[in-house]
Design a protein around this motif. Structure first.
Motif, PDB file in Angstrom:
ATOM      1  N   GLY A 191       2.930  -7.858   4.086  1.00  0.00           N
ATOM      2  CA  GLY A 191       2.852  -6.796   3.099  1.00  0.00           C
ATOM      3  C   GLY A 191       3.559  -5.541   3.555  1.00  0.00           C
ATOM      4  N   LEU A 210      -4.234  -4.954   4.472  1.00  0.00           N
ATOM      5  CA  LEU A 210      -2.923  -5.385   3.985  1.00  0.00           C
ATOM      6  C   LEU A 210      -2.634  -6.823   4.403  1.00  0.00           C
ATOM      7  CD1 LEU A 210      -0.268  -4.452   2.576  1.00  0.00           C
ATOM      8  CD2 LEU A 210       0.534  -3.747   4.862  1.00  0.00           C
ATOM      9  N   LYS A 251       3.939  -5.390   7.567  1.00  0.00           N
ATOM     10  CA  LYS A 251       2.943  -5.950   8.467  1.00  0.00           C
ATOM     11  C   LYS A 251       3.408  -7.306   8.964  1.00  0.00           C
ATOM     12  CE  LYS A 251      -2.025  -6.856   8.787  1.00  0.00           C
ATOM     13  NZ  LYS A 251      -3.328  -6.752   8.106  1.00  0.00           N
ATOM     14  N   LEU A 277       3.889  -1.300   3.628  1.00  0.00           N
ATOM     15  CA  LEU A 277       3.145  -0.053   3.579  1.00  0.00           C
ATOM     16  C   LEU A 277       4.134   1.099   3.588  1.00  0.00           C
ATOM     17  CD1 LEU A 277      -0.084   1.010   5.329  1.00  0.00           C
ATOM     18  CD2 LEU A 277       1.936   2.470   5.533  1.00  0.00           C
ATOM     19  N   VAL A 311       0.858  -1.188   0.000  1.00  0.00           N
ATOM     20  CA  VAL A 311       0.000   0.000   0.000  1.00  0.00           C
ATOM     21  C   VAL A 311       0.889   1.231   0.000  1.00  0.00           C
ATOM     22  CG1 VAL A 311      -1.694   1.357   1.287  1.00  0.00           C
ATOM     23  CG2 VAL A 311      -1.901  -1.135   1.216  1.00  0.00           C
ATOM     24  N   TRP A 332      -4.321  -0.776   6.789  1.00  0.00           N
ATOM     25  CA  TRP A 332      -3.514  -1.688   7.594  1.00  0.00           C
ATOM     26  C   TRP A 332      -4.273  -2.985   7.863  1.00  0.00           C
ATOM     27  CZ3 TRP A 332       1.409  -2.040   8.445  1.00  0.00           C
ATOM     28  CH2 TRP A 332       1.913  -2.793   9.515  1.00  0.00           C
TER      29      TRP A 332
END
Length: 416
Positions: A349, A345, A405, A351, A326, A342
């Motif tokens: 992943g 995701l 994450k 961000l 993201v 969040w």
């Protein structure tokens, strides 16, 4: 466990029909109780007593269900050239286990084209244009590139020539090879800017050697950090140097999906998709005029598959496919935006969020304190005229927040 006996046979035919098949492939066609294929393929076969012939239906996708309806009973399906090269065999293989089918490929049209031209296939970029926007061709254009394009229809050569000319490659040589491998084989030659030929065969291979016009730069790089003026924008764009660092932190991988939240002109999502043909992105943007910028940019820069989502986060994010990465380029201080992305995701992943205001920097500092990750401040200065001399003009600094994450069971997965 014994290997199942294949019930489905897929045979690739060339323009020379049965004469071009090997012994095993020919026997598979001649002994099949049922042969299914397009009208053009069936016409290449001689009559065989007792053999049932079934034309492939229209719409084309209906044929898959007809094939599966005969599961377990012998069936021979005819395809063009090498069925596993962007062909019917590859599509059927996604529906039928490999142990239940056998495939007899013939030389593909691109193999025949490379043989006629003396090109090494490993040195050529191949792109089928069946059902694909012509804009998909843009990322392949650079000085000296050799391309083999599978035409959509008889108009495709002229359309390719026009695109090459518009992109500054009008000097490129273009060769159209029709009915390859058969008695009607035919060749047309010319240059993109002066393509002289009327529409020909519906099925053809278009060979291009890219030659940039004298005043052209030779094509855009596929690395992140395209010039800002490569994009149509109103000033709402992640600038070139910050964009290159942002894409490096997002770390695109083949097949992954990016959410570009507050996409502006779409520069992040577009450059993400340019890294690999299977990369995917959703550009979420609330303003109509900016979505128009995104649409023009995605086509001009060769990623027509970029999906534009109208609306504002977090409401516009509901129901979207979960992302692998993201980027938050706008809306960071809007209540619920970070929590929504969040939560969506995928574990593992990445961000990345960029901030230029004190308020958004404060939000990033709070997230860093809660979730960890990296905070980086970028300050870029460019030499600009200053009277009769030059001096450094510094752009507004940008703060980047990058966080991965945690995987399942490895820690907190929500900012709430």
């Amino acid at each position: 466990m014994p290997r199942p006996t294949p019930w489905l046979t897929v045979v690739g035919l060339g323009e020379d029909g049965l004469d071009g098949l090997g012994r095993a492939a020919r026997q598979a066609v001649e002994t099949a109780p049922v042969v299914m294929g397009g009208a053009r393929h069936l016409e290449l076969l001689p009559a065989i007593p007792g053999q049932e012939r079934e034309p492939w239906p229209t719409p084309f996708a209906d044929g898959y269900e007809r094939v599966l309806a005969r599961r377990g009973t012998p069936l021979c399906v005819l395809a063009s050239g090498d069925p596993m090269f962007y062909g019917l065999g590859a599509t059927l293989a996604r529906r039928v286990p490999a142990a239940e089918m056998q495939v007899f490929p013939a030389p593909s049209s691109v193999s025949l084209a490379a043989a006629r031209l003396g090109w090494g296939l490993h040195e050529v970029a191949t792109l089928p244009l069946h059902g694909r926007p012509l804009a998909t061709l843009h990322p392949l254009l650079h000085e000296g590139a050799r391309l083999l394009l599978l035409g959509e229809n008889r108009e495709t050569p002229a359309e390719v020539a026009a695109l090459l000319t518009a992109r500054g490659f009008g000097a490129s040589t273009v060769t159209v090879l029709e009915h390859l491998g058969g008695p009607r084989e035919h060749r047309l030659d010319g240059t993109a800017a002066g393509w002289p030929h009327p529409p020909g065969a519906d099925l053809a291979v278009i060979a291009v050697t890219c030659v940039a016009d004298p005043d052209h730069d030779g094509g855009l790089t596929r690395l992140a950090g395209l010039p800002d003026d490569a994009f149509d924008h109103d000033g709402q764009i992640t600038k070139r140097d910050q964009r290159a660092v942002t894409l490096a932190r997002l770390a695109p991988r083949p097949g992954e999906l990016l959410w570009d939240v507050g996409a502006g002109c779409g520069s992040i999502g577009i450059e993400w998709m340019r890294t690999h043909p299977t990369a995917r992105a959703l550009a979420i943007e609330t303003r109509d005029d900016r979505r128009a910028h995104i649409a023009r940019n995605r086509d001009a820069l060769g990623v027509p598959g970029l999906t534009i989502v109208a609306g504002a986060a977090p409401e516009a994010l509901a129901g979207l496919e979960a992302p692998d990465a993201v980027f938050i380029g706008g809306g960071l201080t809007v209540a619920g935006v970070f929590d929504a992305v969040w939560s969506a995701l995928k574990p593992g992943g990445r961000l990345v969020a960029n901030a230029v205001t004190l308020e958004s920097e404060t939000a990033l500092a709070a997230l860093h304190a809660r979730l960890g990750g990296d905070l980086t401040r970028l300050s870029v200065a460019q030499a600009k005229p200053l009277g009769g001399f030059h001096g450094w003009r510094t752009a507004m600094p940008v703060t980047l927040y990058c966080v991965t994450k945690p995987g399942l069971g490895s820690g907190p997965e929500s900012a709430t």
